[in-house]
Design a protein around this motif. Structure first.
Motif, PDB file in Angstrom:
ATOM      1  N   ARG A   1      83.943  -3.638 -26.518  1.00  0.00           N
ATOM      2  CA  ARG A   1      84.644  -4.886 -26.132  1.00  0.00           C
ATOM      3  C   ARG A   1      85.296  -4.749 -24.763  1.00  0.00           C
ATOM      4  N   ARG A   2      85.986  -3.639 -24.551  1.00  0.00           N
ATOM      5  CA  ARG A   2      86.690  -3.427 -23.293  1.00  0.00           C
ATOM      6  C   ARG A   2      85.712  -3.359 -22.118  1.00  0.00           C
ATOM      7  N   THR A   3      84.621  -2.651 -22.299  1.00  0.00           N
ATOM      8  CA  THR A   3      83.636  -2.510 -21.231  1.00  0.00           C
ATOM      9  C   THR A   3      82.982  -3.838 -20.895  1.00  0.00           C
ATOM     10  N   LEU A   4      82.637  -4.609 -21.920  1.00  0.00           N
ATOM     11  CA  LEU A   4      82.059  -5.931 -21.671  1.00  0.00           C
ATOM     12  C   LEU A   4      83.059  -6.821 -20.930  1.00  0.00           C
ATOM     13  N   TRP A   5      84.318  -6.828 -21.385  1.00  0.00           N
ATOM     14  CA  TRP A   5      85.339  -7.653 -20.741  1.00  0.00           C
ATOM     15  C   TRP A   5      85.537  -7.233 -19.288  1.00  0.00           C
ATOM     16  N   ARG A   6      85.661  -5.928 -19.049  1.00  0.00           N
ATOM     17  CA  ARG A   6      85.869  -5.452 -17.676  1.00  0.00           C
ATOM     18  C   ARG A   6      84.659  -5.753 -16.796  1.00  0.00           C
TER      19      ARG A   6
ATOM     20  N   THR B   1      84.666  -9.655 -16.121  1.00  0.00           N
ATOM     21  CA  THR B   1      85.771 -10.132 -15.275  1.00  0.00           C
ATOM     22  C   THR B   1      85.842  -9.401 -13.932  1.00  0.00           C
ATOM     23  N   ARG B   2      85.168  -8.253 -13.848  1.00  0.00           N
ATOM     24  CA  ARG B   2      85.183  -7.437 -12.618  1.00  0.00           C
ATOM     25  C   ARG B   2      86.614  -7.029 -12.247  1.00  0.00           C
ATOM     26  N   ARG B   3      87.436  -6.854 -13.243  1.00  0.00           N
ATOM     27  CA  ARG B   3      88.831  -6.450 -13.045  1.00  0.00           C
ATOM     28  C   ARG B   3      88.901  -5.074 -12.387  1.00  0.00           C
ATOM     29  N   GLU B   4      89.722  -4.962 -11.340  1.00  0.00           N
ATOM     30  CA  GLU B   4      89.906  -3.674 -10.685  1.00  0.00           C
ATOM     31  C   GLU B   4      90.733  -2.759 -11.585  1.00  0.00           C
ATOM     32  N   LEU B   5      90.308  -1.511 -11.681  1.00  0.00           N
ATOM     33  CA  LEU B   5      91.041  -0.531 -12.473  1.00  0.00           C
ATOM     34  C   LEU B   5      91.999   0.262 -11.588  1.00  0.00           C
TER      35      LEU B   5
ATOM     36  N   THR C   1      80.943  -1.883 -14.338  1.00  0.00           N
ATOM     37  CA  THR C   1      79.868  -2.856 -14.201  1.00  0.00           C
ATOM     38  C   THR C   1      79.043  -2.885 -15.480  1.00  0.00           C
ATOM     39  N   LEU C   2      78.501  -4.045 -15.773  1.00  0.00           N
ATOM     40  CA  LEU C   2      77.639  -4.177 -16.947  1.00  0.00           C
ATOM     41  C   LEU C   2      76.361  -3.359 -16.777  1.00  0.00           C
ATOM     42  N   ALA C   3      75.926  -3.146 -15.548  1.00  0.00           N
ATOM     43  CA  ALA C   3      74.716  -2.364 -15.291  1.00  0.00           C
ATOM     44  C   ALA C   3      74.846  -0.944 -15.843  1.00  0.00           C
TER      45      ALA C   3
END
Length: 184
Positions: free
Chosen positions: A102-107, A110-114, A121-123
């Motif tokens: 879930r977290r990886t898909l959301w990030r 949204t392309r949220r900066e960490l 990235t979804l890739a």
């Protein structure tokens, strides 16, 4: 809990909720929070020079109180040996896997900066390399983390608080937060 909570390290598998838990714990303890991923990752997902990162970590944990989250055991080289408590979020594999997906898909969406311009990235989810795919990393490292901290928790005079599952973690943290509110 009878042990002091001044210098606390929060550990667990990717997806266990270390950072969220550590932020709440730091607020309850009125202590600074340090995320090891921020310290050890540089821009472009390049690992920082280990000694430089450890020097920064030592500076950020020089005070009497702090909460640090993350594992990074292979690069710490004793930099957090002055922790008085290790809180191990020992969640079942199915729990951390659901969370990390879930977290990886959301990030990724949204392309949220960490930190330092880094974004998931979804890739990366298509990669078969656990060093590029955090979901595979979590799957492969769950038993490694479990073995490491189970051994430490069983040692005489252990400094490990083992919280088995999200409910146990939430109960422990709420009790601490309630105690902190009563003292203030």
């Amino acid at each position: 809990m009878s042990r002091p909570l001044h210098r606390v390290r929060v550990v667990g598998t990717s997806g266990a909720g270390k950072t969220t838990f550590a932020r709440r714990l730091a607020r309850a303890l009125d202590a600074p929070h340090v995320e090891l991923d921020e310290v050890f990752w540089g821009p472009g997902w390049v690992k920082r020079d280990a000694e430089e990162a450890r020097a920064e970590l030592r500076a950020r944990t020089a005070g009497p109180r702090w909460v640090v989250d993350g594992n990074w055991d292979s690069r710490l080289d004793g930099a957090l040996d002055h922790a008085d408590t290790i809180v191990w979020l020992d969640h079942p594999r199915r729990t951390v896997m659901a969370r990390v997906v879930r977290r990886t898909l959301w990030r990724g969406l949204t392309r949220r900066e960490l930190w330092h311009g880094n974004r998931e990235t979804l890739a990366n989810l298509r990669s078969a390399d656990p060093h590029r795919n955090i979901v595979l990393w979590a799957w492969h490292h769950h038993p490694v983390v479990t073995e490491r901290y189970a051994a430490r928790a069983q040692a005489p005079g252990s400094d490990v608080v083992r919280l088995r599952g999200p409910r146990a973690a939430e109960r422990w943290l709420r009790a601490l937060e309630t105690g902190a509110r009563r003292r203030s």
